[in-house]
Design a protein around this motif. Sequence first.
Motif, PDB file in Angstrom:
ATOM      1  N   ASN A 128       0.810  -1.211   0.000  1.00  0.00           N
ATOM      2  CA  ASN A 128       0.000   0.000   0.000  1.00  0.00           C
ATOM      3  C   ASN A 128       0.845   1.264   0.000  1.00  0.00           C
ATOM      4  OD1 ASN A 128       0.456  -0.527   3.072  1.00  0.00           O
ATOM      5  ND2 ASN A 128      -0.200   1.591   2.906  1.00  0.00           N
ATOM      6  N   ILE A 129       0.252   2.335  -0.514  1.00  0.00           N
ATOM      7  CA  ILE A 129       0.867   3.656  -0.532  1.00  0.00           C
ATOM      8  C   ILE A 129      -0.155   4.647   0.008  1.00  0.00           C
ATOM      9  CG2 ILE A 129       1.972   5.435  -1.954  1.00  0.00           C
ATOM     10  CD1 ILE A 129       3.442   2.776  -2.002  1.00  0.00           C
ATOM     11  N   ARG A 130       0.233   5.515   0.910  1.00  0.00           N
ATOM     12  CA  ARG A 130      -0.680   6.524   1.452  1.00  0.00           C
ATOM     13  C   ARG A 130      -0.936   7.632   0.437  1.00  0.00           C
ATOM     14  NH1 ARG A 130      -1.569   7.638   7.007  1.00  0.00           N
ATOM     15  NH2 ARG A 130      -1.044   5.850   8.333  1.00  0.00           N
ATOM     16  N   ALA A 131      -2.205   7.939   0.220  1.00  0.00           N
ATOM     17  CA  ALA A 131      -2.555   9.016  -0.703  1.00  0.00           C
ATOM     18  C   ALA A 131      -2.022  10.357  -0.222  1.00  0.00           C
ATOM     19  CB  ALA A 131      -4.080   9.092  -0.859  1.00  0.00           C
ATOM     20  N   GLU A 132      -2.049  10.569   1.096  1.00  0.00           N
ATOM     21  CA  GLU A 132      -1.676  11.865   1.653  1.00  0.00           C
ATOM     22  C   GLU A 132      -0.206  12.216   1.418  1.00  0.00           C
ATOM     23  OE1 GLU A 132      -4.802   9.982   4.402  1.00  0.00           O
ATOM     24  OE2 GLU A 132      -3.122   9.353   3.149  1.00  0.00           O
ATOM     25  N   THR A 133       0.649  11.186   1.301  1.00  0.00           N
ATOM     26  CA  THR A 133       2.083  11.449   1.164  1.00  0.00           C
ATOM     27  C   THR A 133       2.668  10.902  -0.138  1.00  0.00           C
ATOM     28  OG1 THR A 133       2.579   9.416   2.412  1.00  0.00           O
ATOM     29  CG2 THR A 133       2.429  11.481   3.665  1.00  0.00           C
ATOM     30  N   ALA A 134       1.806  10.406  -1.021  1.00  0.00           N
ATOM     31  CA  ALA A 134       2.295   9.758  -2.247  1.00  0.00           C
ATOM     32  C   ALA A 134       3.140  10.692  -3.101  1.00  0.00           C
ATOM     33  CB  ALA A 134       1.118   9.235  -3.063  1.00  0.00           C
ATOM     34  N   LEU A 135       2.764  11.971  -3.168  1.00  0.00           N
ATOM     35  CA  LEU A 135       3.501  12.929  -3.991  1.00  0.00           C
ATOM     36  C   LEU A 135       4.697  13.529  -3.251  1.00  0.00           C
ATOM     37  CD1 LEU A 135       0.540  14.776  -5.748  1.00  0.00           C
ATOM     38  CD2 LEU A 135       2.192  13.216  -6.795  1.00  0.00           C
ATOM     39  N   LEU A 136       4.851  13.177  -1.987  1.00  0.00           N
ATOM     40  CA  LEU A 136       5.958  13.705  -1.194  1.00  0.00           C
ATOM     41  C   LEU A 136       7.089  12.705  -1.045  1.00  0.00           C
ATOM     42  CD1 LEU A 136       3.884  15.366   1.694  1.00  0.00           C
ATOM     43  CD2 LEU A 136       4.744  16.439  -0.404  1.00  0.00           C
ATOM     44  N   LYS A 137       6.809  11.443  -1.293  1.00  0.00           N
ATOM     45  CA  LYS A 137       7.815  10.395  -1.152  1.00  0.00           C
ATOM     46  C   LYS A 137       8.615  10.260  -2.446  1.00  0.00           C
ATOM     47  CE  LYS A 137       6.460   8.882   2.955  1.00  0.00           C
ATOM     48  NZ  LYS A 137       7.323   8.888   4.155  1.00  0.00           N
ATOM     49  N   ARG A 138       9.909  10.464  -2.359  1.00  0.00           N
ATOM     50  CA  ARG A 138      10.763  10.387  -3.540  1.00  0.00           C
ATOM     51  C   ARG A 138      10.692   9.016  -4.207  1.00  0.00           C
ATOM     52  NH1 ARG A 138      16.853  11.996  -2.454  1.00  0.00           N
ATOM     53  NH2 ARG A 138      16.628  10.164  -1.094  1.00  0.00           N
ATOM     54  N   THR A 139      10.458   7.979  -3.402  1.00  0.00           N
ATOM     55  CA  THR A 139      10.400   6.621  -3.932  1.00  0.00           C
ATOM     56  C   THR A 139       9.229   6.424  -4.889  1.00  0.00           C
ATOM     57  OG1 THR A 139      11.359   5.822  -1.863  1.00  0.00           O
ATOM     58  CG2 THR A 139      10.315   4.181  -3.288  1.00  0.00           C
ATOM     59  N   PHE A 140       8.117   7.137  -4.642  1.00  0.00           N
ATOM     60  CA  PHE A 140       6.892   6.871  -5.390  1.00  0.00           C
ATOM     61  C   PHE A 140       6.439   8.001  -6.302  1.00  0.00           C
ATOM     62  CE2 PHE A 140       6.352   4.723  -1.169  1.00  0.00           C
ATOM     63  CZ  PHE A 140       6.694   3.460  -1.608  1.00  0.00           C
TER      64      PHE A 140
ATOM     65  N   VAL B 188      -8.491  13.548  -7.702  1.00  0.00           N
ATOM     66  CA  VAL B 188      -8.942  12.213  -7.311  1.00  0.00           C
ATOM     67  C   VAL B 188      -8.141  11.711  -6.118  1.00  0.00           C
ATOM     68  CG1 VAL B 188      -9.263   9.833  -8.082  1.00  0.00           C
ATOM     69  CG2 VAL B 188      -9.618  11.721  -9.686  1.00  0.00           C
ATOM     70  N   LEU B 189      -6.855  11.981  -6.121  1.00  0.00           N
ATOM     71  CA  LEU B 189      -5.966  11.518  -5.054  1.00  0.00           C
ATOM     72  C   LEU B 189      -6.398  12.049  -3.692  1.00  0.00           C
ATOM     73  CD1 LEU B 189      -3.285   9.877  -4.689  1.00  0.00           C
ATOM     74  CD2 LEU B 189      -2.084  12.064  -4.839  1.00  0.00           C
ATOM     75  N   ASN B 190      -7.017  13.222  -3.684  1.00  0.00           N
ATOM     76  CA  ASN B 190      -7.391  13.865  -2.422  1.00  0.00           C
ATOM     77  C   ASN B 190      -8.860  13.695  -2.053  1.00  0.00           C
ATOM     78  OD1 ASN B 190      -4.767  15.000  -1.909  1.00  0.00           O
ATOM     79  ND2 ASN B 190      -5.179  16.473  -3.537  1.00  0.00           N
ATOM     80  N   GLN B 191      -9.617  12.909  -2.821  1.00  0.00           N
ATOM     81  CA  GLN B 191     -11.042  12.807  -2.560  1.00  0.00           C
ATOM     82  C   GLN B 191     -11.359  11.791  -1.463  1.00  0.00           C
ATOM     83  OE1 GLN B 191     -12.707  11.634  -6.320  1.00  0.00           O
ATOM     84  NE2 GLN B 191     -12.434   9.462  -5.978  1.00  0.00           N
ATOM     85  N   LYS B 192     -12.551  11.932  -0.893  1.00  0.00           N
ATOM     86  CA  LYS B 192     -13.035  11.001   0.118  1.00  0.00           C
ATOM     87  C   LYS B 192     -13.838   9.916  -0.577  1.00  0.00           C
ATOM     88  CE  LYS B 192     -15.592  10.853   4.497  1.00  0.00           C
ATOM     89  NZ  LYS B 192     -16.348  11.663   5.494  1.00  0.00           N
ATOM     90  N   PRO B 193     -13.554   8.635  -0.308  1.00  0.00           N
ATOM     91  CA  PRO B 193     -14.281   7.554  -0.980  1.00  0.00           C
ATOM     92  C   PRO B 193     -15.762   7.524  -0.616  1.00  0.00           C
ATOM     93  CG  PRO B 193     -12.240   6.747   0.000  1.00  0.00           C
ATOM     94  CD  PRO B 193     -12.462   8.131   0.535  1.00  0.00           C
ATOM     95  N   ILE B 194     -16.546   6.896  -1.477  1.00  0.00           N
ATOM     96  CA  ILE B 194     -17.970   6.739  -1.233  1.00  0.00           C
ATOM     97  C   ILE B 194     -18.213   5.812  -0.044  1.00  0.00           C
ATOM     98  CG2 ILE B 194     -18.597   7.098  -3.661  1.00  0.00           C
ATOM     99  CD1 ILE B 194     -18.909   4.005  -3.822  1.00  0.00           C
ATOM    100  N   GLU B 195     -19.404   5.930   0.541  1.00  0.00           N
ATOM    101  CA  GLU B 195     -19.803   5.035   1.623  1.00  0.00           C
ATOM    102  C   GLU B 195     -20.052   3.631   1.063  1.00  0.00           C
ATOM    103  OE1 GLU B 195     -20.173   6.082   5.053  1.00  0.00           O
ATOM    104  OE2 GLU B 195     -18.973   7.676   4.116  1.00  0.00           O
ATOM    105  N   LEU B 196     -19.664   2.620   1.829  1.00  0.00           N
ATOM    106  CA  LEU B 196     -19.770   1.238   1.383  1.00  0.00           C
ATOM    107  C   LEU B 196     -20.698   0.425   2.282  1.00  0.00           C
ATOM    108  CD1 LEU B 196     -15.968   0.570   0.762  1.00  0.00           C
ATOM    109  CD2 LEU B 196     -17.676   1.213  -0.950  1.00  0.00           C
ATOM    110  N   ASP B 197     -21.182  -0.694   1.765  1.00  0.00           N
ATOM    111  CA  ASP B 197     -21.904  -1.654   2.578  1.00  0.00           C
ATOM    112  C   ASP B 197     -20.899  -2.593   3.239  1.00  0.00           C
ATOM    113  OD1 ASP B 197     -24.518  -0.914   2.470  1.00  0.00           O
ATOM    114  OD2 ASP B 197     -25.081  -2.274   0.841  1.00  0.00           O
ATOM    115  N   ARG B 198     -21.343  -3.225   4.325  1.00  0.00           N
ATOM    116  CA  ARG B 198     -20.447  -4.082   5.096  1.00  0.00           C
ATOM    117  C   ARG B 198     -21.164  -5.360   5.521  1.00  0.00           C
ATOM    118  NH1 ARG B 198     -18.645  -2.494  11.228  1.00  0.00           N
ATOM    119  NH2 ARG B 198     -17.714  -4.500  11.836  1.00  0.00           N
ATOM    120  N   LYS B 199     -20.471  -6.473   5.395  1.00  0.00           N
ATOM    121  CA  LYS B 199     -20.956  -7.755   5.891  1.00  0.00           C
ATOM    122  C   LYS B 199     -19.874  -8.321   6.798  1.00  0.00           C
ATOM    123  CE  LYS B 199     -22.510 -12.346   4.399  1.00  0.00           C
ATOM    124  NZ  LYS B 199     -22.718 -13.255   3.229  1.00  0.00           N
ATOM    125  N   THR B 200     -20.284  -8.821   7.956  1.00  0.00           N
ATOM    126  CA  THR B 200     -19.307  -9.215   8.974  1.00  0.00           C
ATOM    127  C   THR B 200     -19.458 -10.678   9.368  1.00  0.00           C
ATOM    128  OG1 THR B 200     -19.320  -6.974   9.875  1.00  0.00           O
ATOM    129  CG2 THR B 200     -18.423  -8.697  11.275  1.00  0.00           C
TER     130      THR B 200
END
Length: 221
Positions: free
Chosen positions: A76-88, A179-191
Amino acid sequence: MEVDILCGRFFVGPEIIDFVKYSAICFDTEFTEIFDSEDIYPSQMACVLYKKEESITAIPLKWGFKISCSPALLINIRAETALLKRTFVNAVHSRRCVIPASGFYEWSSNGEKSKFFRKDSKPLYMAGIYETDGYEDRFAVITTSANDSVESVHVRMPLIIENSQLNQWLNNGNAFEKVLNQKPIELDRKTDYEQIRLIIVSTTKTSAPAASRILACSLYT
């Protein structure tokens, strides 16, 4: 050695296979090689969509970037820091992709397993980036802060893209940053309940099953 970790996994149902097969998507390999199993774990092949010339193209890539001097995979890669990490940063600018799925799993701290999926039952598009290590291309999922539908289970979740945003995310240019900074839609959940424990075995012990020799960084940390 045994450790408990948050284990990344997502799932692909028949509707995703049909979507990829019958929509206007090109293929970089035989279609039968793109979908190997329903549940996708780190180190396994998964269907990934990327832009090749002007066409959205499907290709099987391995989930997880190799980490120097470590048996772990970075999944995984964090959206918040993806453009700040030289690696990515180069991959975020020029090697963005989308991973189509039916949904994903997450486990709470007490081992309760939850399945998350769209309320409208449409394909769930997870944002990602891909890289090459000189031998094979691999991908990682981009994550963001969990929304209200996920945060009771985990503080992170995949960055989810709408169908109408596919070209915005995959095309060249800087339109992807919104898109990188947007909040995802609400999802359904099954547990239900399923305790996950990962056994870490030295990669030199070839007698151990391949899946048990993979240590993966959490999908949503």
